[in-house]
Scaffold this motif. Structure first.
Motif, mmCIF file in Angstrom:
data_model
loop_
_atom_site.group_PDB
_atom_site.id
_atom_site.type_symbol
_atom_site.label_atom_id
_atom_site.label_comp_id
_atom_site.label_asym_id
_atom_site.label_seq_id
_atom_site.Cartn_x
_atom_site.Cartn_y
_atom_site.Cartn_z
ATOM 1 N N ARG A 1 2.168 8.943 11.378
ATOM 2 C CA ARG A 1 3.403 9.491 10.837
ATOM 3 C C ARG A 1 3.373 9.417 9.323
ATOM 4 O O ARG A 1 2.739 8.529 8.739
ATOM 5 C CB ARG A 1 4.636 8.709 11.341
ATOM 6 C CG ARG A 1 4.818 8.730 12.828
ATOM 7 C CD ARG A 1 6.217 8.248 13.228
ATOM 8 N NE ARG A 1 6.556 6.940 12.688
ATOM 9 C CZ ARG A 1 6.178 5.793 13.229
ATOM 10 N NH1 ARG A 1 5.416 5.799 14.311
ATOM 11 N NH2 ARG A 1 6.547 4.642 12.719
ATOM 12 N N SER B 1 6.143 10.011 5.790
ATOM 13 C CA SER B 1 7.486 10.281 5.285
ATOM 14 C C SER B 1 7.462 10.114 3.777
ATOM 15 O O SER B 1 6.518 9.555 3.216
ATOM 16 C CB SER B 1 8.518 9.334 5.905
ATOM 17 O OG SER B 1 8.230 7.993 5.573
ATOM 18 N N GLN B 2 8.507 10.621 3.107
ATOM 19 C CA GLN B 2 8.576 10.459 1.662
ATOM 20 C C GLN B 2 10.030 10.456 1.215
ATOM 21 O O GLN B 2 10.915 10.953 1.910
ATOM 22 C CB GLN B 2 7.818 11.555 0.924
ATOM 23 C CG GLN B 2 8.488 12.916 0.916
ATOM 24 C CD GLN B 2 7.753 13.907 0.026
ATOM 25 O OE1 GLN B 2 6.528 13.888 -0.089
ATOM 26 N NE2 GLN B 2 8.496 14.773 -0.613
#
Length: 221
Positions: free
Chosen positions: A175, A177-178
């Protein structure tokens, strides 16, 4: 519920001490198995109870599990102050200098001017030089010619690596995300999940004009 059961066991069953102790042990273990439900004072009380029963390592594990849960679930990606506060708790409660330093580096990556982070770095024997925090011993023994000191105090070999370098070592993450905060971008890669053990969380920081690099890593055992 586990702590409540442990507290009521002896007073509620004075004529059956063996059964009371069994309930008490069950209640304490139930709380130790799910520290996410505990407040800090409850975690400390539980750890103290284990220590008083001669189970010092189990008490230490309660504190470690509670701190790791706070780090994994309670810290927002852009929370520099929270990382400093949690770093102090790792120091004060576990004497875990390595984890505290990782949290401090994440904090200054988010906010380079964070005064609490700077003060804690100095208390740990670090100074700011050539755009980074290094141990005073590293400054004193730096090679001649102005070369940058080695990563003294940085125990994680991934620190400073780019996403491409991390992927070359660990493979494609499960996974990504940011979050964008204060003009910077924080990326998080996760390896593992879906009930697996030893899930890895790797945080990168990207500032304008520079490639993202690893500023911290932690695992969920």
């Amino acid at each position: 519920a586990g702590l409540d059961l442990a507290a009521r066991a002896r007073t509620g069953l004075p004529d059956r001490p063996a059964l009371a102790e069994s309930f008490r042990t069950t209640g304490l273990q139930a709380s130790a198995d799910d520290v996410s439900r505990l407040r800090q004072n409850e975690a400390l009380d539980l750890a103290r109870t284990f220590e008083e029963a001669g189970q010092r390592e189990k008490g230490r594990k309660v504190i470690a599990d509670w701190l790791d849960f706070q780090r994994r679930e309670r810290l927002a990606p852009g929370d520099a102050e929270g990382r400093v506060n949690l770093g102090e708790k790792y120091l004060n409660l576990l004497q875990d200098r390595a984890t505290a330093l990782i949290l401090l580096r994440e904090a200054v990556a988010i906010d380079a001017q964070s005064q609490p982070a700077r003060e804690l770095f100095r208390r740990l024997g670090y100074r700011y030089q050539d755009g980074r925090w290094v141990e005073n011993s590293a400054v004193a023994t730096a090679p001649a010619g102005g070369e940058e000191p080695g990563r003294i105090g940085d125990t994680d070999p991934l620190l400073g690596l780019t996403p491409a370098e991390v992927q070359a070592r660990l493979g494609i993450p499960d996974r990504k995300s940011q979050i964008v905060t204060q003009g910077t971008v924080i990326l998080q890669w996760v390896y593992g999940g879906n009930g697996q053990r030893n899930v890895q969380y790797i945080n990168f920081l990207r500032r304008p004009g520079t490639p993202p690099t690893v500023v911290g890593r932690y695992t969920n055992p």
